[in-house]
Each structure stands twice: as C-alpha cells, then as structure tokens.
Write an enzyme that holds these catalytic residues in place. Structure first.
Site, PDB file in Angstrom:
ATOM      1  N   GLU A   1      10.055  -5.824 -47.504  1.00  0.00           N
ATOM      2  CA  GLU A   1      10.318  -7.290 -47.771  1.00  0.00           C
ATOM      3  C   GLU A   1      11.503  -7.919 -46.738  1.00  0.00           C
ATOM      4  O   GLU A   1      11.535  -9.019 -46.727  1.00  0.00           O
ATOM      5  CB  GLU A   1      11.107  -8.450 -48.988  1.00  0.00           C
ATOM      6  CG  GLU A   1      12.584  -7.746 -49.353  1.00  0.00           C
ATOM      7  CD  GLU A   1      12.678  -6.810 -50.088  1.00  0.00           C
ATOM      8  OE1 GLU A   1      13.641  -6.194 -50.243  1.00  0.00           O
ATOM      9  OE2 GLU A   1      12.086  -5.377 -49.745  1.00  0.00           O
TER      10      GLU A   1
ATOM     11  N   CYS B   1      13.050  -0.621 -53.839  1.00  0.00           N
ATOM     12  CA  CYS B   1      13.974   1.103 -53.875  1.00  0.00           C
ATOM     13  C   CYS B   1      14.998   1.337 -54.961  1.00  0.00           C
ATOM     14  O   CYS B   1      14.115   1.760 -55.867  1.00  0.00           O
ATOM     15  CB  CYS B   1      15.315   0.570 -52.815  1.00  0.00           C
ATOM     16  SG  CYS B   1      17.311   0.597 -52.563  1.00  0.00           S
TER      17      CYS B   1
ATOM     18  N   HIS C   1      13.296  -1.332 -48.232  1.00  0.00           N
ATOM     19  CA  HIS C   1      12.295  -2.969 -48.191  1.00  0.00           C
ATOM     20  C   HIS C   1      11.932  -3.443 -47.170  1.00  0.00           C
ATOM     21  O   HIS C   1      12.427  -4.084 -45.921  1.00  0.00           O
ATOM     22  CB  HIS C   1      14.477  -3.483 -47.820  1.00  0.00           C
ATOM     23  CG  HIS C   1      14.973  -2.807 -49.101  1.00  0.00           C
ATOM     24  ND1 HIS C   1      15.405  -3.637 -50.195  1.00  0.00           N
ATOM     25  CD2 HIS C   1      15.979  -1.895 -49.020  1.00  0.00           C
ATOM     26  CE1 HIS C   1      16.672  -3.067 -51.053  1.00  0.00           C
ATOM     27  NE2 HIS C   1      16.651  -2.303 -50.355  1.00  0.00           N
TER      28      HIS C   1
END
Length: 256
Positions: A235, A129, A233
């Site tokens: 994660e 990001c 994202h």
C-alpha cells in the site's frame, strides 16, 4: 408552451436517470474492511480503493462484541489485515517478552477473533506485514520476536526502529504472484519489521523469501476463497514497485 413543458419533463427524466445510475454504481461497489490501528491505516488505502472502485471501511481498536463483529464481517466483500504492533509472545507459546516492542494482548485476541470470523464467512483475506504474521499465528505458527538477535543481520528488514529499508524477495515458482510476473523470480520490496515468521503453520506455504531465507509471502491453498499474506507494504509502494503492488491488489480485487 408544450415544447417547453416537454423539455422540462425530459430534463427531469434525464436527471432521474443520472441519479439512478449513480445510485446503482455506488450500491454495486465492493466493500473492503481494513483492520488495523489509526496509525497504520492512511490515505494510501483510500487511493487503492479509488483505483479499484470499491469502498474502504476502517475498523480499529479492540472489538468486544462477537455478534457485532460478525455482522461487520458479513457486511463486507473482503478483509485486509494491515500492519501494526508486535504480538504477545504467549499467543504462540513463547516467553521472549524482552525482545518484543509495543503490543496489546487484547488487540491481538480481538484481531485473531476477527480473522476467525472472516474465515468462517469465507471472505477473501489479504494480510499485510503484521496481518501476514496474524494469519500464521491463527493457524498455529510462531514468530521470531526480534530478527536481528534471533535470525541474523545479513539483510536489514527495518531502518532503525520505524523506517523503511529495501531488499530483494524471491518468488516460489508455484505462487500466484510468480504466475503474473512474467518469469521474473525476484523483485525489490520495501521492508519495515523486526518480527517475522519462525515456524510456518500447517496448511500454509511460503511463496516468497528474502535472500537470507526469511518468509516474505504466504498463501493458503486449502482456503476456498482467497488468502494471501505479504511481509512488505504494497500500500506504500510507488514508482518502481507499482507493478508488484498492482499484481497483489488486482489479485485480491478479483476475489471479491
């Protein structure tokens, strides 16, 4: 008595062996530095570290000592630049301050310096990001300060001011990710950003775009180690996004 003493000796030797193996395994773990803010670096990074058997080291805040920063970069095997706030538009020659949200010029310059040090040391680099946008700015690219007003609203890239939305991304056939997707050209990703790449920096190339044409992933094919950036994202991806998340972190981890 001799049998008992022999048993105790063997038990001690076994314990020493187990401790030695544990120390060896721990000392051989790869070390990954995650750079961001305390608000954007959560438990998910530790979960990823456990999955890939490497140690996560967190670095937040403005770094003012370049020598200390270099030592930190040298001590790790790879660097992840995480998500976070907007950028000071002046960093890439813009004055659209009315369109940016929270930003810190000091933090921006600190992160750019850390990225430069990681590049100098040849560390594998993953930008997520804001981290992808940071890579683009470092090499001379620019950003849209506010996608809805400057780029368009045909696709929502953020739900409200701080929520995830979801959309498709289309992968370049020559990208690292596409090679591992088994012929799938498009995938769903999460999305939570209102800034995005406007002018791509020289030397970088787009490896994924959303249906509205916004750059969603980049690579630097001229960097000797590994450099990739993604706008979403991974994660935070779970469930149906696991495969793409695994591809990204598999790829990064192999470069360590």
């Amino acid at each position: 008595m001799r049998k008992f003493l022999r048993f105790i000796r063997n038990l001690i030797l076994l314990g020493a062996l187990i401790v030695g193996i544990f120390i060896f395994i721990k000392s051989n773990k790869k070390k990954v530095l995650v750079i961001g803010t305390s608000q954007t670096i959560g438990a998910t990074y530790y979960e990823i570290a456990n999955s890939y058997n490497y140690e996560i080291h967190i670095l937040t805040g403005v770094q003012t000592n370049k020598d200390a920063s270099r030592d930190i970069i040298k001590s790790v095997d790879g660097v992840i630049f995480a998500g976070g706030d907007d950028f000071d538009p002046a960093l890439y020659g813009s004055d659209a301050y009315d369109l940016v949200e929270t930003y810190s010029t000091d933090q921006d310059r600190s992160d750019l310096e850390l990225l430069g040090l990681a590049i100098e040391e040849g560390k594998p680099i993953l930008g997520i990001c804001r981290g992808m946008q940071l890579i683009n700015i470092y090499y001379g690219g620019s950003l849209y300060e506010d996608l809805p007003s400057q780029f368009g609203t045909s696709i929502s890239h953020r739900d409200g001011s701080d929520g995830f939305t979801y959309h498709m991304v289309n992968f370049n056939g020559s990208s690292r990710i596409y090679e591992k997707l088994g012929g799938q050209k498009s995938r769903d990703v999460n999305s939570m950003h209102h800034e995005g790449i406007r002018d791509m920096a020289k030397g970088l190339f787009a490896t994924a775009t959303s249906d509205d044409g916004l750059v969603e992933a980049i690579e630097n094919p001229y960097y000797d180690s590994y450099m990739m950036g993604v706008q979403w994202h991974p994660e935070y991806s779970r469930g149906k996004f696991d495969e793409l998340t695994k591809i990204i972190f598999d790829d990064f981890s192999k470069a360590l």
